[in-house]
Design a protein around this motif. Sequence first.
Motif, PDB file in Angstrom:
ATOM      1  N   LEU A 103       0.830  -1.199   0.000  1.00 62.99           N
ATOM      2  CA  LEU A 103       0.000   0.000   0.000  1.00 62.99           C
ATOM      3  C   LEU A 103       0.873   1.261   0.000  1.00 62.99           C
ATOM      4  N   GLY A 104       1.949   1.250   0.765  1.00 60.19           N
ATOM      5  CA  GLY A 104       2.862   2.385   0.797  1.00 60.19           C
ATOM      6  C   GLY A 104       3.506   2.644  -0.552  1.00 60.19           C
ATOM      7  N   VAL A 105       3.956   1.587  -1.209  1.00 57.59           N
ATOM      8  CA  VAL A 105       4.567   1.751  -2.535  1.00 57.59           C
ATOM      9  C   VAL A 105       3.544   2.278  -3.537  1.00 57.59           C
ATOM     10  N   VAL A 106       2.336   1.749  -3.500  1.00 59.07           N
ATOM     11  CA  VAL A 106       1.288   2.214  -4.414  1.00 59.07           C
ATOM     12  C   VAL A 106       0.979   3.691  -4.158  1.00 59.07           C
ATOM     13  N   MET A 107       0.917   4.083  -2.893  1.00 59.87           N
ATOM     14  CA  MET A 107       0.599   5.472  -2.564  1.00 59.87           C
ATOM     15  C   MET A 107       1.715   6.430  -2.965  1.00 59.87           C
ATOM     16  N   LEU A 108       2.947   5.983  -2.885  1.00 58.56           N
ATOM     17  CA  LEU A 108       4.056   6.858  -3.223  1.00 58.56           C
ATOM     18  C   LEU A 108       4.369   6.889  -4.718  1.00 58.56           C
ATOM     19  N   VAL A 109       4.191   5.769  -5.407  1.00 62.00           N
ATOM     20  CA  VAL A 109       4.490   5.690  -6.830  1.00 62.00           C
ATOM     21  C   VAL A 109       3.267   6.048  -7.675  1.00 62.00           C
ATOM     22  N   GLY A 110       2.087   5.922  -7.094  1.00 59.01           N
ATOM     23  CA  GLY A 110       0.849   6.157  -7.835  1.00 59.01           C
ATOM     24  C   GLY A 110       0.761   7.487  -8.566  1.00 59.01           C
ATOM     25  N   PRO A 111       1.008   8.622  -7.898  1.00 57.64           N
ATOM     26  CA  PRO A 111       0.904   9.905  -8.603  1.00 57.64           C
ATOM     27  C   PRO A 111       1.859  10.031  -9.787  1.00 57.64           C
ATOM     28  N   ALA A 112       3.067   9.484  -9.665  1.00 50.06           N
ATOM     29  CA  ALA A 112       4.018   9.549 -10.771  1.00 50.06           C
ATOM     30  C   ALA A 112       3.520   8.728 -11.958  1.00 50.06           C
ATOM     31  N   LEU A 113       2.998   7.537 -11.680  1.00 47.59           N
ATOM     32  CA  LEU A 113       2.474   6.698 -12.764  1.00 47.59           C
ATOM     33  C   LEU A 113       1.265   7.335 -13.432  1.00 47.59           C
ATOM     34  N   VAL A 114       0.384   7.907 -12.642  1.00 47.79           N
ATOM     35  CA  VAL A 114      -0.805   8.547 -13.214  1.00 47.79           C
ATOM     36  C   VAL A 114      -0.398   9.718 -14.096  1.00 47.79           C
ATOM     37  N   SER A 115       0.560  10.524 -13.640  1.00 46.02           N
ATOM     38  CA  SER A 115       0.979  11.669 -14.453  1.00 46.02           C
ATOM     39  C   SER A 115       1.652  11.211 -15.743  1.00 46.02           C
ATOM     40  N   LEU A 116       2.365  10.089 -15.707  1.00 49.05           N
ATOM     41  CA  LEU A 116       2.971   9.578 -16.936  1.00 49.05           C
ATOM     42  C   LEU A 116       1.934   9.004 -17.887  1.00 49.05           C
ATOM     43  N   LEU A 117       0.925   8.331 -17.331  1.00 50.40           N
ATOM     44  CA  LEU A 117      -0.093   7.716 -18.176  1.00 50.40           C
ATOM     45  C   LEU A 117      -1.069   8.734 -18.748  1.00 50.40           C
ATOM     46  N   VAL A 118      -1.308   9.814 -18.027  1.00 45.46           N
ATOM     47  CA  VAL A 118      -2.274  10.817 -18.479  1.00 45.46           C
ATOM     48  C   VAL A 118      -1.645  11.762 -19.491  1.00 45.46           C
ATOM     49  N   LYS A 119      -0.336  11.820 -19.511  1.00 39.25           N
ATOM     50  CA  LYS A 119       0.373  12.728 -20.408  1.00 39.25           C
ATOM     51  C   LYS A 119      -0.050  12.460 -21.842  1.00 39.25           C
ATOM     52  N   GLU A 120      -0.287  13.541 -22.560  1.00 40.24           N
ATOM     53  CA  GLU A 120      -0.724  13.393 -23.945  1.00 40.24           C
ATOM     54  C   GLU A 120       0.437  12.884 -24.793  1.00 40.24           C
ATOM     55  N   PRO A 121       0.125  11.990 -25.719  1.00 39.91           N
ATOM     56  CA  PRO A 121       1.204  11.482 -26.572  1.00 39.91           C
ATOM     57  C   PRO A 121       1.709  12.583 -27.501  1.00 39.91           C
ATOM     58  N   ALA A 122       2.977  12.506 -27.812  1.00 39.31           N
ATOM     59  CA  ALA A 122       3.568  13.497 -28.712  1.00 39.31           C
ATOM     60  C   ALA A 122       2.985  13.319 -30.105  1.00 39.31           C
ATOM     61  N   GLY A 123       2.847  14.428 -30.798  1.00 38.88           N
ATOM     62  CA  GLY A 123       2.304  14.377 -32.152  1.00 38.88           C
ATOM     63  C   GLY A 123       3.257  13.652 -33.083  1.00 38.88           C
ATOM     64  N   ARG A 124       2.710  13.107 -34.126  1.00 43.96           N
ATOM     65  CA  ARG A 124       3.542  12.371 -35.076  1.00 43.96           C
ATOM     66  C   ARG A 124       4.376  13.349 -35.876  1.00 43.96           C
ATOM     67  N   ILE A 125       5.630  13.047 -35.990  1.00 44.32           N
ATOM     68  CA  ILE A 125       6.540  13.883 -36.773  1.00 44.32           C
ATOM     69  C   ILE A 125       6.636  13.276 -38.165  1.00 44.32           C
ATOM     70  N   GLU A 126       6.273  14.080 -39.120  1.00 45.28           N
ATOM     71  CA  GLU A 126       6.317  13.590 -40.486  1.00 45.28           C
ATOM     72  C   GLU A 126       7.627  14.010 -41.113  1.00 45.28           C
ATOM     73  N   LYS A 127       8.189  13.110 -41.897  1.00 42.92           N
ATOM     74  CA  LYS A 127       9.426  13.427 -42.593  1.00 42.92           C
ATOM     75  C   LYS A 127       9.105  14.283 -43.814  1.00 42.92           C
ATOM     76  N   LYS A 128       9.933  15.300 -43.979  1.00 37.42           N
ATOM     77  CA  LYS A 128       9.762  16.153 -45.158  1.00 37.42           C
ATOM     78  C   LYS A 128      10.433  15.467 -46.344  1.00 37.42           C
ATOM     79  N   ARG A 129       9.742  15.519 -47.452  1.00 40.03           N
ATOM     80  CA  ARG A 129      10.313  14.933 -48.668  1.00 40.03           C
ATOM     81  C   ARG A 129      10.974  16.044 -49.470  1.00 40.03           C
ATOM     82  N   SER A 130      12.182  15.782 -49.930  1.00 34.47           N
ATOM     83  CA  SER A 130      12.880  16.801 -50.689  1.00 34.47           C
ATOM     84  C   SER A 130      12.657  16.655 -52.165  1.00 34.47           C
TER      85      SER A 130
END
Length: 130
Positions: A103-130
């Motif tokens: 329970l202690g580990v879950v309570m201490l690690v929980g907020p960090a995991l939630v913030s990582l999981l809720v973080k929006e994924p980075a947008g896709r980077i498209e390669k420019k064609r020359s």
Amino acid sequence: MKWSNRVQIITGQTCVHIAMHALVIAALVWGWKHKALIEVCSTLVAAYAVVFIAMLVLQRSVRLRSIGDYLEEATTTYYFGAAMMTLFIVSRYVHNALLIGTLGVVMLVGPALVSLLVKEPAGRIEKKRS
């Protein structure tokens, strides 16, 4: 520069947060000296829960957003204290060290995991064609 600004620059906390720290410590010492630590911890954890719920409600309102942001700072500051008090309360009733440790580990690690999981994924980077 006002003295309160100097205190905030030096400590990183507002005077109100410092006063709240002092009051929480005074309450815990009082509870320990009067053998009422369970009751004091229960009251402080209940107060934390009320402030947390108020923060969630006030952050949804545009007019009250500044109050909600202030309460967010307070709940962030006191999360780990509330977690430790909750573990203390649970340990008085549950006598399984593995369960309390988990329970202690879950309570201490929980907020960090939630913030990582809720973080929006980075947008896709498209390669420019020359």
